[in-house]
Design an enzyme around this catalytic site. Sequence first.
Site, mmCIF file in Angstrom:
data_model
loop_
_atom_site.group_PDB
_atom_site.id
_atom_site.type_symbol
_atom_site.label_atom_id
_atom_site.label_comp_id
_atom_site.label_asym_id
_atom_site.label_seq_id
_atom_site.Cartn_x
_atom_site.Cartn_y
_atom_site.Cartn_z
ATOM 1 N N ASP A 52 2.899 23.400 -70.629
ATOM 2 C CA ASP A 52 1.531 23.537 -70.108
ATOM 3 C C ASP A 52 1.289 24.973 -69.617
ATOM 4 O O ASP A 52 0.173 25.317 -69.235
ATOM 5 C CB ASP A 52 1.215 22.494 -69.022
ATOM 6 C CG ASP A 52 2.096 22.624 -67.800
ATOM 7 O OD1 ASP A 52 3.030 23.434 -67.801
ATOM 8 O OD2 ASP A 52 1.841 21.890 -66.810
ATOM 9 N N SER A 53 2.324 25.827 -69.678
ATOM 10 C CA SER A 53 2.125 27.263 -69.429
ATOM 11 C C SER A 53 1.098 27.831 -70.406
ATOM 12 O O SER A 53 0.552 28.912 -70.174
ATOM 13 C CB SER A 53 3.449 28.017 -69.562
ATOM 14 O OG SER A 53 4.071 27.718 -70.797
ATOM 15 N N ASP A 91 4.896 18.829 -73.071
ATOM 16 C CA ASP A 91 4.897 18.927 -71.605
ATOM 17 C C ASP A 91 3.690 18.161 -71.038
ATOM 18 O O ASP A 91 2.539 18.538 -71.322
ATOM 19 C CB ASP A 91 4.788 20.423 -71.246
ATOM 20 C CG ASP A 91 5.271 20.727 -69.864
ATOM 21 O OD1 ASP A 91 5.835 19.837 -69.200
ATOM 22 O OD2 ASP A 91 5.101 21.890 -69.437
ATOM 23 N N LYS A 121 8.382 16.234 -71.449
ATOM 24 C CA LYS A 121 8.893 16.760 -70.179
ATOM 25 C C LYS A 121 7.872 16.463 -69.108
ATOM 26 O O LYS A 121 6.657 16.508 -69.361
ATOM 27 C CB LYS A 121 9.132 18.272 -70.273
ATOM 28 C CG LYS A 121 9.551 18.893 -68.946
ATOM 29 C CD LYS A 121 9.938 20.347 -69.087
ATOM 30 C CE LYS A 121 8.786 21.323 -68.989
ATOM 31 N NZ LYS A 121 7.986 21.227 -67.740
ATOM 32 N N GLU A 123 7.275 17.022 -64.570
ATOM 33 C CA GLU A 123 7.757 17.677 -63.358
ATOM 34 C C GLU A 123 7.946 16.663 -62.240
ATOM 35 O O GLU A 123 7.180 15.711 -62.125
ATOM 36 C CB GLU A 123 6.744 18.744 -62.906
ATOM 37 C CG GLU A 123 6.530 19.844 -63.929
ATOM 38 C CD GLU A 123 5.540 20.918 -63.464
ATOM 39 O OE1 GLU A 123 5.102 20.886 -62.291
ATOM 40 O OE2 GLU A 123 5.209 21.780 -64.290
ATOM 41 N N GLU A 190 13.787 25.482 -62.460
ATOM 42 C CA GLU A 190 12.963 26.702 -62.451
ATOM 43 C C GLU A 190 12.993 27.374 -61.079
ATOM 44 O O GLU A 190 12.713 26.742 -60.052
ATOM 45 C CB GLU A 190 11.510 26.344 -62.830
ATOM 46 C CG GLU A 190 10.596 27.565 -62.824
ATOM 47 C CD GLU A 190 9.292 27.375 -63.583
ATOM 48 O OE1 GLU A 190 9.101 26.317 -64.208
ATOM 49 O OE2 GLU A 190 8.464 28.303 -63.541
#
Length: 297
Positions: A52-53, A91, A121, A123, A190
């Site tokens: 999602d960056s 993501d 993925k 978070e 991270e």
Amino acid sequence: METAASINRKVTPQDFLLKKQKGVPLTMLTAYDYPTALAVDRAGIDSILVGDSLGMVVLGYDTTLPVTMDEMIHHAKAAARGAKRALLIGDLPFLSYQTSVEEALRNAGRFIKEAQMDAIKLEGGQEQISKIKAILDAGIPVVGHLGLTPQSVRKFGGWKTQGKTAQAALKILRDAEALEEAGCFALVLESIPSRLAALISRKLRIPTIGIGAGNACDGQVLVTHDMLGLFDRFTPKFVRRYANLYGEIEKALQVYKKEVQERSFPQEQHSFAMPDEEWKKFNANSQNHRRIKSLAR
Ligand code: KIV
């Protein structure tokens, strides 16, 4: 040693575990489009993260928070067309899984059904276990993500390294153990202290993939736009710039502008010819045409 690259097949979550067991570092990079995925795949990188960056480095948002599931799917589909070998990870963006188990499962499923991702993925630690279990129960491999998780940037009060106090470090370790226990096949760490990442990597059976987490992780991931120097706005301390493509692009655009303005582009080799005979016929015809038109007036 037999690797997915040498046998020319798709990398699997099992390959991740095997590489950790053999002490072979895993490589991962982001890609959000067809040409980048093609290049990353051809370079033999183990895994492509459609992160999602993309919200920050491609869509121009200040954080990853505005990214929608539809934007992710659009980019994931393009990346998937370019990747034959690398394990593709979609993501889950902010609020696509935090709200309920059902939402998490539905959106994880969209990555598999609509965008040909191999895994997803998300978070977060222990608070996400129910969602992770439901996604795994549906047969979808899951990668965890702890530390400076960008979707919690507001809670952290900025882009701050996490796990720097004993208490915060213990929380990250407990979360990492919970994610392994729940069935994640890999864990992104991270921006946490290197010694904490090293300890987690030693304790876990599943591989850790570090980004700003030191050299002792089982693999590394970077945002491709950062490492290629394609994103000029902000580069985190943990990034190594392997190229300065933004500078190259700027130079190329200036040269193009100058050449168009001074008419040195396009040249003969960029242009198309027409046989002399046809050109003569064309001129004669167009002159006749003009004469007939003026007589008709
Ligand atoms: O979105 C992303 O690119 C990521 C990496 C930074 C791990 O989550």
